[in-house]
Design an enzyme around this catalytic site. Structure first.
Site, PDB file in Angstrom:
ATOM      1  N   GLU A  55      -6.269   6.613  -1.313  1.00 39.09           N
ATOM      2  CA  GLU A  55      -6.230   5.408  -0.246  1.00 39.09           C
ATOM      3  C   GLU A  55      -7.081   4.017  -0.991  1.00 39.09           C
ATOM      4  O   GLU A  55      -6.452   3.080  -1.070  1.00 39.09           O
ATOM      5  CB  GLU A  55      -6.946   5.599   0.978  1.00 39.09           C
ATOM      6  CG  GLU A  55      -6.416   6.818   1.893  1.00 39.09           C
ATOM      7  CD  GLU A  55      -4.785   6.280   2.162  1.00 39.09           C
ATOM      8  OE1 GLU A  55      -4.408   5.256   2.356  1.00 39.09           O
ATOM      9  OE2 GLU A  55      -3.973   7.286   1.733  1.00 39.09           O
TER      10      GLU A  55
ATOM     11  N   HIS B  35       0.716  -1.061  -0.044  1.00 34.51           N
ATOM     12  CA  HIS B  35       0.086   0.071   0.030  1.00 34.51           C
ATOM     13  C   HIS B  35       0.709   1.273   0.172  1.00 34.51           C
ATOM     14  O   HIS B  35       0.635   2.229  -0.714  1.00 34.51           O
ATOM     15  CB  HIS B  35      -0.979  -0.113   1.188  1.00 34.51           C
ATOM     16  CG  HIS B  35      -1.770   1.053   1.173  1.00 34.51           C
ATOM     17  ND1 HIS B  35      -3.031   1.167   1.179  1.00 34.51           N
ATOM     18  CD2 HIS B  35      -1.413   2.461   1.970  1.00 34.51           C
ATOM     19  CE1 HIS B  35      -3.323   2.309   1.514  1.00 34.51           C
ATOM     20  NE2 HIS B  35      -2.577   3.171   1.855  1.00 34.51           N
ATOM     21  N   GLU B  36       1.939   1.318   0.891  1.00 29.71           N
ATOM     22  CA  GLU B  36       2.747   2.536   1.198  1.00 29.71           C
ATOM     23  C   GLU B  36       3.471   2.925  -0.186  1.00 29.71           C
ATOM     24  O   GLU B  36       3.819   3.842  -0.778  1.00 29.71           O
ATOM     25  CB  GLU B  36       3.687   2.352   2.181  1.00 29.71           C
ATOM     26  CG  GLU B  36       2.898   2.203   3.378  1.00 29.71           C
ATOM     27  CD  GLU B  36       2.013   3.642   3.609  1.00 29.71           C
ATOM     28  OE1 GLU B  36       1.822   4.516   2.988  1.00 29.71           O
ATOM     29  OE2 GLU B  36       0.818   3.231   4.290  1.00 29.71           O
TER      30      GLU B  36
ATOM     31  N   HIS C  17       1.474   4.141  -2.984  1.00 29.45           N
ATOM     32  CA  HIS C  17       1.689   5.667  -2.676  1.00 29.45           C
ATOM     33  C   HIS C  17       2.897   6.420  -3.485  1.00 29.45           C
ATOM     34  O   HIS C  17       2.671   7.489  -4.155  1.00 29.45           O
ATOM     35  CB  HIS C  17       1.695   5.951  -1.400  1.00 29.45           C
ATOM     36  CG  HIS C  17       0.328   6.034  -0.539  1.00 29.45           C
ATOM     37  ND1 HIS C  17      -0.696   6.900  -1.285  1.00 29.45           N
ATOM     38  CD2 HIS C  17      -0.180   5.484   0.508  1.00 29.45           C
ATOM     39  CE1 HIS C  17      -1.900   6.504  -0.488  1.00 29.45           C
ATOM     40  NE2 HIS C  17      -1.537   5.678   0.634  1.00 29.45           N
TER      41      HIS C  17
END
EC number: 3.4.24.-
Length: 302
Positions: free
Chosen positions: A226, A146-147, A150
């Site tokens: 997100e 997830h990070e 980003h």
């Protein structure tokens, strides 16, 4: 670097064109000139003020995160856990086709991780000790994916550009409103020179109101990114990893989340309760149940 400069230039030009068009359509140019306001100069001033703070924050974001959280960067792994973390980030970064970011751990009971940095090739991924101790490795892999998404999506730069745009509008429109308020309060005073107290009161109050409205826009975009980061993690780490991470976070939140208040604005996977009503419009993250449902729909569609 060239891509970021191009984006900044295009964004600035777009903001100038849009504001100039609005002024012309509303015939504000004559009124501003009559009020003694050089609106082209005000436009440039608004752009400088609006974007400078955002880009300074972006430029020093890694340094601020390291200082705020006292992050220990992993240069040479000292434990098997640190070696696994570094190797996992390296593997996921390769799948995401980005440069290997700095990886660090900070001491906190909060289950959290975040990514920051001025560019895709100069990023930092940090995880809390709480996350490492309360989640299994498959869940941690989902969080890391997830990070890194980003970073891959350039979310830090995009958020900076968006914040700069809304800041520019807030600075510019608040001064226009200040001029209007001052002109209204002094409409019978033909001998008045310069701006009076009405300008400063109108500008101050409108900056507060417009700033809140701008926060709605930034928060809405943050919630959308997100969902995209969750989908990106499902792609590079596997849907089971991200779903397991979200469900794990949901289970932990039911017992009452532990919040690290040192620098909440840097968190990108934090748990801070379930805002409702008006506060939900200012939430930077969607509710966990919505993120889980979105990822499940994506998994079914695939």
């Amino acid at each position: 670097m060239m891509k970021r400069i191009f984006l900044l230039t295009v964004t600035n030009v777009a903001v100038l064109v849009l504001l100039t068009a609005v002024i012309s359509l509303l015939h504000l140019d004559r009124w501003l000139t009559a009020a003694g306001i050089n609106y082209p100069l005000l436009l440039v001033f608004s752009l400088v003020v609006g974007f400078s703070g955002s880009f300074i924050s972006l430029a020093i974001s890694k340094w601020m995160a390291k200082m705020a959280y006292q992050i220990q960067i992993i240069d040479s792994p000292q434990t098997e856990g640190e070696e696994w973390l570094l190797n996992t980030v390296r593997s996921l970064a390769a799948r995401a086709r980005i440069a290997m970011p700095e990886v660090g751990i900070y001491q906190s009971p909060e289950v959290n991780a975040f990514a920051t940095g001025p560019s895709r090739s100069n990023a930092l991924v940090a995880v809390s000790s709480g996350l490492l101790s309360q989640m299994n490795r498959r869940q941690i892999e989902g969080v890391l994916g997830h990070e890194l998404t980003h970073v891959s999506n350039g979310d830090m730069v995009t958020m900076t550009l968006l914040q700069g745009v809304v800041n520019t509008f807030v600075v510019f429109l608040s001064r226009i409103i200040g001029v209007a308020v001052d002109s209204f309060l002094n409409r019978d005073n033909d001998e008045r020179r310069g701006m009076g107290m009405g300008f400063f009161i109108g500008m101050f109050l409108s900056e507060i109101v417009l700033g809140i409205l701008a926060s709605f826009i930034v928060a809405w975009y943050s919630r959308q990114r997100e969902f995209r980061a969750d989908a990106g993690s499902a792609h590079i780490a596997g849907p089971d990893a991200m779903l397991s991470a979200l469900r794990g976070l949901q289970a932990l939140s039911e017992g009452g989340p532990v919040i690290d208040e040192r620098s909440a604005s840097l968190n990108t996977l934090k748990i801070n309760g379930k805002p409702s009503g008006f506060l939900s419009l200012l939430a930077t993250h969607p509710p966990l149940e919505e993120r889980i449902a979105a990822l499940e729909r994506l998994q079914v569609a695939a």
